[in-house]
Design an enzyme around this catalytic site. Structure first.
Site, short mmCIF file in Angstrom:
data_model
loop_
_atom_site.label_atom_id
_atom_site.label_comp_id
_atom_site.label_asym_id
_atom_site.label_seq_id
_atom_site.Cartn_x
_atom_site.Cartn_y
_atom_site.Cartn_z
N LYS A 35 0.71 -1.32 0.01
CA LYS A 35 -0.12 -0.10 -0.03
C LYS A 35 0.85 1.40 -0.02
O LYS A 35 0.45 2.16 -0.65
CB LYS A 35 -0.95 -0.06 1.25
CG LYS A 35 -1.81 0.96 1.47
CD LYS A 35 -2.74 0.47 2.58
CE LYS A 35 -2.60 0.62 3.99
NZ LYS A 35 -3.15 1.89 4.51
N THR A 38 6.61 2.67 -1.03
CA THR A 38 7.90 2.00 -1.15
C THR A 38 7.53 0.66 -0.32
O THR A 38 6.79 0.81 0.71
CB THR A 38 9.12 2.79 -0.50
OG1 THR A 38 8.54 3.39 0.67
CG2 THR A 38 9.53 4.12 -1.27
N GLY A 183 4.00 6.45 27.91
CA GLY A 183 4.56 4.98 27.59
C GLY A 183 6.13 4.78 27.76
O GLY A 183 6.91 5.16 26.98
N VAL A 186 9.38 0.13 24.65
CA VAL A 186 10.62 0.36 23.56
C VAL A 186 10.54 1.66 22.68
O VAL A 186 11.65 2.34 22.94
CB VAL A 186 10.61 -0.84 22.93
CG1 VAL A 186 12.13 -1.05 22.09
CG2 VAL A 186 10.40 -2.13 23.47
N GLY A 188 9.09 4.46 23.47
CA GLY A 188 9.11 5.48 24.31
C GLY A 188 10.74 5.92 24.77
O GLY A 188 11.16 7.05 24.82
N GLU A 206 4.87 6.57 32.87
CA GLU A 206 4.29 5.11 32.41
C GLU A 206 3.43 4.57 33.59
O GLU A 206 3.60 4.84 34.75
CB GLU A 206 5.92 4.33 32.54
CG GLU A 206 5.85 2.84 32.59
CD GLU A 206 4.81 2.09 31.68
OE1 GLU A 206 5.09 2.49 30.61
OE2 GLU A 206 3.95 1.36 32.06
N GLY A 276 1.92 1.42 22.57
CA GLY A 276 1.72 0.12 22.11
C GLY A 276 1.26 0.26 20.65
O GLY A 276 0.80 1.20 19.93
N MET A 323 5.54 -8.22 18.92
CA MET A 323 5.60 -7.42 17.69
C MET A 323 7.19 -6.89 17.32
O MET A 323 7.54 -5.90 17.68
CB MET A 323 4.68 -6.30 17.89
CG MET A 323 3.14 -6.42 17.82
SD MET A 323 2.33 -5.11 18.16
CE MET A 323 0.73 -5.82 17.57
N HIS A 449 40.33 -11.76 22.79
CA HIS A 449 40.77 -10.72 23.71
C HIS A 449 41.48 -9.42 23.01
O HIS A 449 42.23 -9.75 22.15
CB HIS A 449 41.50 -11.15 24.79
CG HIS A 449 42.08 -10.10 25.82
ND1 HIS A 449 41.30 -9.86 26.88
CD2 HIS A 449 43.48 -9.48 25.88
CE1 HIS A 449 41.83 -8.85 27.35
NE2 HIS A 449 43.19 -8.55 26.99
P1 NAI Z 1 5.09 -1.17 24.40
O1 NAI Z 1 4.04 -2.16 24.69
O2 NAI Z 1 6.56 -1.55 24.60
O3 NAI Z 1 4.99 0.07 25.63
C1 NAI Z 1 3.76 0.91 25.94
C2 NAI Z 1 4.09 0.89 27.35
O4 NAI Z 1 2.85 2.21 27.54
C3 NAI Z 1 3.53 0.12 28.34
O5 NAI Z 1 4.75 0.18 29.21
C4 NAI Z 1 2.32 0.51 28.97
O6 NAI Z 1 2.13 -0.03 30.42
C5 NAI Z 1 2.41 2.00 28.71
N1 NAI Z 1 0.72 2.49 28.72
C6 NAI Z 1 -0.24 2.11 28.47
N2 NAI Z 1 -1.15 2.84 28.61
C7 NAI Z 1 -0.70 3.98 29.30
C8 NAI Z 1 -1.30 5.02 30.03
N3 NAI Z 1 -2.60 5.35 29.85
N4 NAI Z 1 -0.49 5.68 30.75
C9 NAI Z 1 0.79 5.61 30.74
N5 NAI Z 1 1.17 4.44 30.25
C10 NAI Z 1 0.67 3.48 29.53
O7 NAI Z 1 4.74 -0.43 23.06
P2 NAI Z 1 5.64 0.58 22.39
O8 NAI Z 1 7.04 1.20 23.06
O9 NAI Z 1 4.74 1.48 21.78
O10 NAI Z 1 5.99 -0.34 21.05
C11 NAI Z 1 5.03 -0.91 20.13
C12 NAI Z 1 5.41 -2.29 19.57
O11 NAI Z 1 6.77 -1.98 18.89
C13 NAI Z 1 6.00 -3.13 20.75
O12 NAI Z 1 5.68 -4.53 20.64
C14 NAI Z 1 7.53 -3.35 20.75
O13 NAI Z 1 8.16 -4.39 21.21
C15 NAI Z 1 7.92 -2.94 19.33
N6 NAI Z 1 9.06 -2.14 18.86
C16 NAI Z 1 10.23 -2.81 19.12
C17 NAI Z 1 11.38 -2.28 18.98
C18 NAI Z 1 12.63 -2.93 19.13
O14 NAI Z 1 12.67 -4.24 19.29
N7 NAI Z 1 13.49 -2.12 19.31
C19 NAI Z 1 11.24 -0.77 18.46
C20 NAI Z 1 10.21 -0.15 18.63
C21 NAI Z 1 9.05 -1.00 18.60
#
Ligand code: NAI
Length: 470
Positions: A35, A38, A183, A186, A188, A206, A276, A323, A449
């Site tokens: 969609k 790229t 949040g 990861v 954030g 958080e 999330g 994810m 090393h």
């Molecule tokens: P996440 O699920 O890792 O973190 C979201 C955070 O928001 C949670 O800690 C949650 O408790 C908090 N939260 C939810 N509702 C809230 C509220 N009302 N007030 C305050 N805090 C609240 O989601 P994120 O960081 O958005 O990432 C999304 C997805 O993308 C994840 O599955 C992540 O693993 C993936 N991702 C992975 C990366 C990596 O592997 N390096 C990089 C970026 C994303």
């Protein structure tokens, strides 16, 4: 109608494009419908790749400002944000162009347009000019990924410059003076780190009592201390209930203690909502062809990625599981192999996860909390980067490696790393878990090393015997 494709993949992110390439390598006739303009999906266009370009560049900027002096380099870095964003855009372009090249090389038919299921063997593609084309397929793979979930129960009016998601937080045209990140997951922490290094005063709000919920608790707590040293502020156990644009500029974030109590409001130039992502199934025509979803809106699959409809499969963020781009890639390979008559398989117990901050956080296998909850006995082997010669030479002494092993067999159950290069070092532990290896297997393997990988070896030594350098 033209000869059917063996496989039509909807979505060209790491799940879809990898599945397509592997299937083509195995002799299948493959088409991919995408969609965006790229290929590469969220990961290459607005996710992993651009964020890593900014993480690297901002880390270099911060090092030049804070660490170069100790290395005997006098420098006063000046930020050129447009140039940094140009580096990010060039990185994205070379990666997405790379996928187009790989499609050509593997004789995959790439089609830019929006795909919709019209039957168990047909995908209708609507192109940008409104024209439609129907592709007939022996098998269809849905790899449409995920989109920003927003805050559960809170209406968030994303406006692309003041109240933003990760899509826009990688393209801010000015460093905000203040930023609130909703949040402490990861996204954030990665993007919060980028803007903090470039000069923003960042506060992370958080809901849970810890950052990186689900990660090893000891690692998360030590990591938070390092982020505080880097200037980030944390409001934990705080539930955000409102995010609103303020007249005259900026936005206000209202939150209250998760356990209940007085609400508080924080104003900021930019609010990044990183609470999330959700499976992306909009407009796919799932209901019409009878593809079932589970109670969390994910496409339901069996152990071979088959949906409730024969001939239609699904992989990646749109199905259950972490994810993560590499989880989607692994599923892409496995599904292609299954479709080609081979025994495709993913070992979900050996999928690493990495937070690309500075220092990095990486983990694979079970956490201490999970083992305790499951009543599984374990032994801990830990070693700090502080006691590693290479880490000292690089001024990268923060953090530690922690192995969790079976006390009887020494088999590795989990590995958690906070420290420089954690994202690369974790591969060694993932391989060990994949092979059912023990801490002794790793400790008896020669490690060059001086390298940071010696921290892995010493932590393994600590788990089965004693480390040498402490
Ligand atoms: P996440 O699920 O890792 O973190 C979201 C955070 O928001 C949670 O800690 C949650 O408790 C908090 N939260 C939810 N509702 C809230 C509220 N009302 N007030 C305050 N805090 C609240 O989601 P994120 O960081 O958005 O990432 C999304 C997805 O993308 C994840 O599955 C992540 O693993 C993936 N991702 C992975 C990366 C990596 O592997 N390096 C990089 C970026 C994303």
């Amino acid at each position: 109608m033209a000869e059917p494709f063996d496989l039509v993949v909807i979505g060209s992110g790491p799940g879809g494009y990898v599945c397509a390439i592997k299937a083509a390598q195995l002799g299948l006739r493959v088409a991919v419908v995408e969609k965006r303009k790229t290929y590469g999906g969220t990961c290459l266009n607005v996710g992993c790749i651009p964020s890593k370009a900014l993480l690297h560049a901002s880390e270099m900027f911060a090092e030049a400002g804070h660490a170069f002096g100790e290395l005997g380099i006098e420098a006063e870095p000046r930020l050129n944000l447009p140039k940094m964003l140009e580096h990010k855009d060039k990185t994205v372009k070379s990666n997405v162009d790379g996928i187009a090249f790989l499609f050509k090389k593997n004789k995959i038919t790439g089609i830019i347009g929006t795909g919709k299921l019209v039957s168990a063997s047909e995908v209708e593609v609507t192109k940008e000019d409104g024209a439609t084309e129907t592709l007939s397929a022996k098998a269809i793979c849905i790899a449409t990924g995920s989109s920003v979930a927003g805050i559960p129960g809170v209406e968030v009016a994303f406006d692309h410059d003041t109240i933003v998601s990760s899509d826009d937080a990688i393209a801010l045209q000015k460093v905000p003076e203040t930023m609130v990140v909703v949040g402490g997951g990861v996204i954030g922490l990665e993007l919060g780190s980028v803007w903090a290094r470039l000069g923003a005063k960042v506060t992370v709000v958080e809901y849970l009592g810890t950052i990186l919920g689900g990660m090893d608790g000891e690692v998360a707590a030590a990591f938070q201390k390092l982020l505080v040293k880097q200037g980030l502020t944390f409001k934990l156990g705080a539930k955000v209930t409102d995010v609103a644009r303020k007249e005259g500029g900026g936005a206000a974030v209202t939150f209250e203690p998760a356990k209940g109590g007085e609400a508080e409001t924080l104003a900021a130039d930019v609010v990044l909502v990183a609470t999330g992502r959700k499976p992306y199934t909009d407009g796919l025509g799932l209901e019409a062809v009878g593809v079932a979803l589970d109670d969390r809106g994910r496409i339901e699959i069996d152990g071979h990625y088959k949906t409730s409809v024969d001939g239609i499969y699904a992989i990646g963020d749109v199905v259950k599981g972490a994810m993560l781009a590499h989880k989607a890639e692994d599923e892409g390979v496995a599904l292609a192999e299954i479709l080609a008559g081979q025994a495709g398989h993913v070992n979900y117990d050996a999928i690493p996860s990495v937070v690309y901050t500075s220092p990095e956080v990486a983990s694979v296998g079970r956490t201490e909390e999970e083992l305790k909850q499951a009543g599984i006995e374990y032994k801990v082997g830990k070693f700090p980067f502080m006691a590693n010669g290479r880490a000292r030479a690089m001024l990268k002494t923060d953090g530690f490696v922690k192995f969790l092993v079976d006390p009887r067999t020494d088999k590795v159950l989990g590995c958690h790393i906070l420290g420089a290069g954690a994202g690369d070092l974790i591969a060694e532990a993932a391989l060990l878990i994949e092979f059912g290896g023990s801490a002794e297997d790793l400790a008896r393997t020669s490690h060059a090393h001086p390298t940071l990988s010696e921290v892995m070896r010493e932590a393994a030594f600590a788990a089965f015997a004693k480390p040498i350098h402490i």
